[in-house]
Design a protein around this motif. Structure first.
Motif, mmCIF file in Angstrom:
data_model
loop_
_atom_site.group_PDB
_atom_site.id
_atom_site.type_symbol
_atom_site.label_atom_id
_atom_site.label_comp_id
_atom_site.label_asym_id
_atom_site.label_seq_id
_atom_site.Cartn_x
_atom_site.Cartn_y
_atom_site.Cartn_z
ATOM 1 N N ARG A 155 -23.899 8.605 14.097
ATOM 2 C CA ARG A 155 -24.758 8.403 12.931
ATOM 3 C C ARG A 155 -25.607 9.651 12.727
ATOM 4 N N CYS A 183 -26.951 8.093 7.644
ATOM 5 C CA CYS A 183 -27.999 7.075 7.499
ATOM 6 C C CYS A 183 -29.113 7.593 6.590
ATOM 7 N N ASP A 185 -31.844 5.823 6.464
ATOM 8 C CA ASP A 185 -33.016 5.294 7.165
ATOM 9 C C ASP A 185 -32.864 5.608 8.658
ATOM 10 N N GLU A 188 -32.273 2.730 11.096
ATOM 11 C CA GLU A 188 -30.905 2.216 11.197
ATOM 12 C C GLU A 188 -30.160 2.998 12.295
ATOM 13 N N ARG A 191 -31.484 2.094 15.810
ATOM 14 C CA ARG A 191 -31.209 0.702 16.161
ATOM 15 C C ARG A 191 -29.827 0.556 16.802
ATOM 16 N N TYR A 192 -28.890 1.426 16.426
ATOM 17 C CA TYR A 192 -27.521 1.303 16.917
ATOM 18 C C TYR A 192 -27.157 2.313 18.019
ATOM 19 N N HIS A 211 -37.965 0.868 17.020
ATOM 20 C CA HIS A 211 -36.609 0.638 16.541
ATOM 21 C C HIS A 211 -35.542 1.269 17.424
#
Lengths: 313, 313
Positions: A155, A183, A185, A188, A191-192, A211
């Motif tokens: 990402r 991304c 954001d 996001e 978070r992953y 996050h």
């Protein structure tokens, strides 16, 4: 005396070799066979600076000095903000044998140390990499991670979103097979991500610890001056293990850690140098996060320059 | 990045230009536009040493770092005891532009500073030059003197007499028109010489002050380590004027002066730096002797490297 430019070096000297060479150099450091002196800094004018970083490797029998100009305002004139060469001297007879452009080598050695640290700290089954900041050394920093973990998804986040497209194309052209997502954001992304790379010029945290995925490993290579910040203070505070590429260097330069120590979120004794971390086991629970922070040191530059030179001649 | 070897540099950059450039650099130093840091010394093993001498010239807009390996035992393997290169960075945009072999340049800058000092101190009508020690930097040291005085006779002395023949041939091949005599007795040389050049590796005085001609000027460039000696203590004691190429450097390195201060024959305050000596008048009686002592400093190396580079490109 031979000269080698970035293209020539890039063709023959790759991440897997740089990781091996960096690993060996760290062992040589532990054997007491690397000698160095503090780097010399000469201010030019305004915020322009010349840096000289000499180092001697009595095992490989080379000495290296990296000569760096730091010109923050250079972009306006179409020049890079940082320009560097490394001069190699063989130590059998003291002959100055080569001068190597050090742009690619600096990025590569940063990726290599990131790979070694990631291999020590990140979960074995880490599959998702997040890249915050797609300029400067971010590409090789990502390659370092890809070398040591089987990454399925990458990402990308950048303040200027369009730069993510270029970075994605570059990774694809390099042959990276992972699924690459852009991304909008940063939350996001974090978070992953099992592994988060940060490579920015930021003066404040570039993500929010709230996050960050449980069990994540963070590689930070921005924040190389006391007034800079990049890694979130919450992450620094709760990190189970922290490795520095060079303890003295980080204590002197890394803004977010200097700040964290000042406000009591971190103690220097908690960190361990990458050379001391080699071959150690770092226990971690599923939720533990870990951090590798790098600012660079002369022996990493020397290691990459020697490694490249041996391939070139 | 361009590289230049000794032959390329020697063809385009000569003593008269080096003297002008050195003079200008000393003025720039006086204007406060030269910045330097102490040289970095990294011992390799045994008596082998790596030296790094960085310097910045904010008037010419170049920085230079001279990289020197000192390998005293090298001759046995057919390598020079000292090998050096200088890397030049232009300071407009911080681009590393050239690496120049620094063997000829080191000899030349030593000759250039010797020329400037000789012009300040030696009698205007000096006609006889004596050269003690014909190795290393003696040739360019002599050329520096020839540039500023109308020398009619050159006397040569060397511990290994046969080396004087080679030196004589070299001077003749270079186009030197003076009458060149080889002396078997150093006292014969000093008795006639208005200017005495010493360039040896000696650990004791290489002449006797008793036999030095009244009114002589002495240029000493050996004795660059505390345990070395070259200029006779009697000459140091009675010298009317003493100029050092770099006051800090001489105080730290020049064996015969360090010894003279220790035994009370000399006071550091009596000496003046070459930069402070420029454009001064040094009064002298017919009998007064004078001394110029040099050990080298980074700004002399930088000056010659910039001067050569400008001619080369």
């Amino acid at each position: 005396m031979k000269t080698f430019n970035d293209q020539e070096i890039e063709q023959v000297y790759k991440m897997d070799e740089a990781i091996k060479d960096t690993y060996n150099t760290l062992n040589t450091l532990n054997e007491g066979l690397i000698k160095m002196e503090q780097r010399t800094v000469i201010p030019v004018e305004g915020d322009k600076v010349m840096l000289y970083m000499p180092c001697v490797d009595n095992k490989e029998k080379f000495s290296a000095v990296k000569i760096i100009s730091i010109y923050p305002e250079n972009a306006a004139d179409g020049y890079p903000a940082t320009q560097a060469v490394t001069v190699l001297t063989e130590l059998e007879h003291g002959e100055n044998v080569a001068v190597l452009s050090a742009s690619y080598l600096t990025r590569l050695r940063t990726g290599a140390m990131t790979g070694i640290a990631t291999d020590l700290l990140a979960k074995k089954d880490a599959k998702e990499l997040g890249v915050i900041g797609t300029g400067g050394m971010a590409f090789e920093q990502a390659l370092g991670v890809l070398e040591v973990r089987d990454i399925k998804t990458i990402r990308l986040y950048n303040r200027t979103l369009s730069k993510c497209d270029d970075f994605k194309t570059r990774l694809e052209n390099f042959g990276v097979k992972a699924d690459i997502k852009i991304c909008e954001d940063v939350n996001e992304l974090t978070r992953y991500s099992d592994i988060i790379n940060t490579a920015t010029n930021s003066t404040e945290s570039v993500f929010d610890d709230k996050h960050v995925k449980d069990g994540a490993h963070i590689n930070g290579l921005g924040s190389y001056m006391p007034e800079m910040r990049e890694i979130h203070p919450g992450s620094i505070k709760r990190a189970r293990h922290v490795i520095f590429d060079d303890v003295d260097g980080v204590i002197e330069e890394a803004g977010e850690f200097i700040h964290a120590v000042k406000v009591g979120d971190f103690k220097w004794e908690k960190a361990i140098g990458l050379n001391d971390a080699l071959d150690q086991e770092f226990e971690r629970d599923e939720k533990d996060i870990t951090i590798f922070k790098s600012v660079g040191a002369s022996y990493y530059d020397m290691s990459a320059a020697i490694g490249a030179y041996k391939k070139l001649v």
